[in-house]
Enzyme design. Structure first.
Site, PDB file in Angstrom:
ATOM      1  N   ILE A  73      -6.988  -9.683 -11.954  1.00 21.13           N
ATOM      2  CA  ILE A  73      -7.396  -9.366 -13.331  1.00 21.13           C
ATOM      3  C   ILE A  73      -8.905  -9.169 -13.326  1.00 21.13           C
ATOM      4  O   ILE A  73      -9.640  -9.972 -12.732  1.00 21.13           O
ATOM      5  CB  ILE A  73      -6.968 -10.498 -14.288  1.00 21.13           C
ATOM      6  CG1 ILE A  73      -5.436 -10.527 -14.354  1.00 21.13           C
ATOM      7  CG2 ILE A  73      -7.581 -10.307 -15.672  1.00 21.13           C
ATOM      8  CD1 ILE A  73      -4.870 -11.662 -15.169  1.00 21.13           C
ATOM      9  N   GLY A  75       0.780  -1.234   0.000  1.00 20.31           N
ATOM     10  CA  GLY A  75       0.000   0.000   0.000  1.00 20.31           C
ATOM     11  C   GLY A  75       0.809   1.280   0.000  1.00 20.31           C
ATOM     12  O   GLY A  75       0.310   2.333   0.400  1.00 20.31           O
ATOM     13  N   HIS A 129       1.262   0.931 -13.090  1.00 11.64           N
ATOM     14  CA  HIS A 129       1.968  -0.288 -13.490  1.00 11.64           C
ATOM     15  C   HIS A 129       3.468   0.002 -13.480  1.00 11.64           C
ATOM     16  O   HIS A 129       3.906   1.045 -13.985  1.00 11.64           O
ATOM     17  CB  HIS A 129       1.514  -0.712 -14.894  1.00 11.64           C
ATOM     18  CG  HIS A 129       2.157  -1.992 -15.336  1.00 11.64           C
ATOM     19  ND1 HIS A 129       1.770  -3.213 -14.836  1.00 11.64           N
ATOM     20  CD2 HIS A 129       3.181  -2.219 -16.182  1.00 11.64           C
ATOM     21  CE1 HIS A 129       2.534  -4.160 -15.383  1.00 11.64           C
ATOM     22  NE2 HIS A 129       3.389  -3.581 -16.207  1.00 11.64           N
ATOM     23  N   MET A 133      -3.812  -6.802  -7.285  1.00 17.42           N
ATOM     24  CA  MET A 133      -3.306  -7.870  -8.137  1.00 17.42           C
ATOM     25  C   MET A 133      -4.414  -8.840  -8.573  1.00 17.42           C
ATOM     26  O   MET A 133      -4.276 -10.057  -8.458  1.00 17.42           O
ATOM     27  CB  MET A 133      -2.172  -8.621  -7.409  1.00 17.42           C
ATOM     28  CG  MET A 133      -1.061  -7.714  -6.906  1.00 17.42           C
ATOM     29  SD  MET A 133      -0.377  -6.594  -8.160  1.00 17.42           S
ATOM     30  CE  MET A 133       0.845  -7.664  -8.894  1.00 17.42           C
TER      31      MET A 133
HETATM   32  C1  GAR Z   1       3.724  -1.205  -7.212  1.00 14.49           C
HETATM   33  O1  GAR Z   1       5.033  -1.251  -7.708  1.00 14.49           O
HETATM   34  C2  GAR Z   1       2.728  -1.203  -8.356  1.00 14.49           C
HETATM   35  O2  GAR Z   1       3.160  -0.474  -9.477  1.00 14.49           O
HETATM   36  C3  GAR Z   1       2.638  -2.659  -8.666  1.00 14.49           C
HETATM   37  O3  GAR Z   1       2.625  -3.307  -7.414  1.00 14.49           O
HETATM   38  C4  GAR Z   1       3.362  -2.505  -6.495  1.00 14.49           C
HETATM   39  C5  GAR Z   1       2.483  -2.250  -5.304  1.00 14.49           C
HETATM   40  O4  GAR Z   1       3.198  -1.597  -4.293  1.00 14.49           O
HETATM   41  N1  GAR Z   1       1.460  -2.958  -9.410  1.00 14.49           N
HETATM   42  C6  GAR Z   1       1.380  -3.954 -10.283  1.00 14.49           C
HETATM   43  O5  GAR Z   1       2.293  -4.696 -10.512  1.00 14.49           O
HETATM   44  C7  GAR Z   1       0.036  -4.074 -10.962  1.00 14.49           C
HETATM   45  N2  GAR Z   1       0.085  -5.019 -12.023  1.00 14.49           N
HETATM   46  P1  GAR Z   1       2.432  -0.822  -3.169  1.00 14.49           P
HETATM   47  O6  GAR Z   1       1.393  -1.791  -2.605  1.00 14.49           O
HETATM   48  O7  GAR Z   1       3.489  -0.489  -2.157  1.00 14.49           O
HETATM   49  O8  GAR Z   1       1.788   0.367  -3.780  1.00 14.49           O
END
Ligand code: GAR
Length: 226
Positions: free
Chosen positions: A96, A16, A113, A94
């Site tokens: 789809i 998050g 992304h 995460m």
């Molecule tokens: C982030 O790097 C985001 O861009 C990626 O997951 C991470 C979440 O981090 N998203 C994806 O890969 C979506 N396909 P966070 O929970 O610390 O924001």
């Protein structure tokens, strides 16, 4: 509740940190959005605790409790309606999503992304970038469409790939710019300066000039931080 602010629900599955960046910007003077809820498909997601500590309403819609993707999405949709969300920000969410769910939020749902789309859609973007030997990598905020990681691009940030990088060091460099471009994009969408029109991103008065089109780590275009 401040009047006229767009109500944003953030969807997360884990840490998050992007949600926190959206929250922080949401507290800046003049921000046109407020985070009204953080919803996770993972009951123990770390970001849920962070949100609760910040006084934000949280909800869990655990996809494992549903037989079908559609049943999960129906409850997710209802939860978004309960919070009267105007906009949905996927931040490390995460799952789809089906075409039917996405179409209900068309033009109102954003995603971040960790790559310079259309390169490296899907998972393990940093590993794949290192394997491909690219010298520039980055992050993208886009409107969500049924095509996975294929929606119209709102903003991108580029970072260099350095000789000694491994997946973790590259991920950390990309994450730092994610935390800057996601609030910037959401701000402009909430302000009505940026919208989805006929499958493309239409903007009014943003970015202000061509130097702001390419967001680099040296520049800061988050309104309020100028
Ligand atoms: C982030 O790097 C985001 O861009 C990626 O997951 C991470 C979440 O981090 N998203 C994806 O890969 C979506 N396909 P966070 O929970 O610390 O924001």
């Amino acid at each position: 509740m401040a009047q006229g602010k767009k109500r944003v629900a953030v969807l997360i599955s884990g840490r998050g940190s992007n949600m926190e960046a959206l929250l922080r910007a949401g507290q800046l003077p003049g921000c046109p959005y407020e985070i009204v809820a953080v919803i996770s498909n993972v009951p123990g997601a770390r970001g849920l605790q962070t949100a609760a500590e910040a006084g934000i309403a949280t909800a869990v819609v655990d996809h494992r409790q549903f037989k079908t993707r559609e049943a999960f999405e129906e409850v997710l949709h209802e939860t978004l309606l309960v919070f009267a969300a105007d906009l949905v920000a996927c931040a490390g969410f995460m799952r789809i999503m089906t075409e039917s769910f996405v179409s209900r939020w068309e033009g109102r749902m954003l995603n971040i992304h960790p790559s310079l789309l259309p390169l490296f859609r899907g998972l393990h973007t940093h590993r794949r970038a290192l394997k491909a030997g690219v010298k520039v990598h980055g992050a993208t905020v886009h409107f969500v469409t049924p095509e996975l990681d294929g929606g119209p691009i709102i903003i991108q940030a580029a970072v260099p790939v350095l000789a000694g990088d491994d997946e973790d060091s590259l991920a950390a460099r990309v994450l730092r710019v994610e935390h800057r471009i996601y609030p910037a994009a959401l701000w402009q969408v909430a302000a009505g300066n940026c919208r989805l029109e006929n499958g493309r991103v239409a903007t009014d008065g943003w970015p202000v000039d061509e130097t702001a089109q390419l967001f680099s780590p040296a520049a800061d275009i988050l309104p309020g931080n100028a």
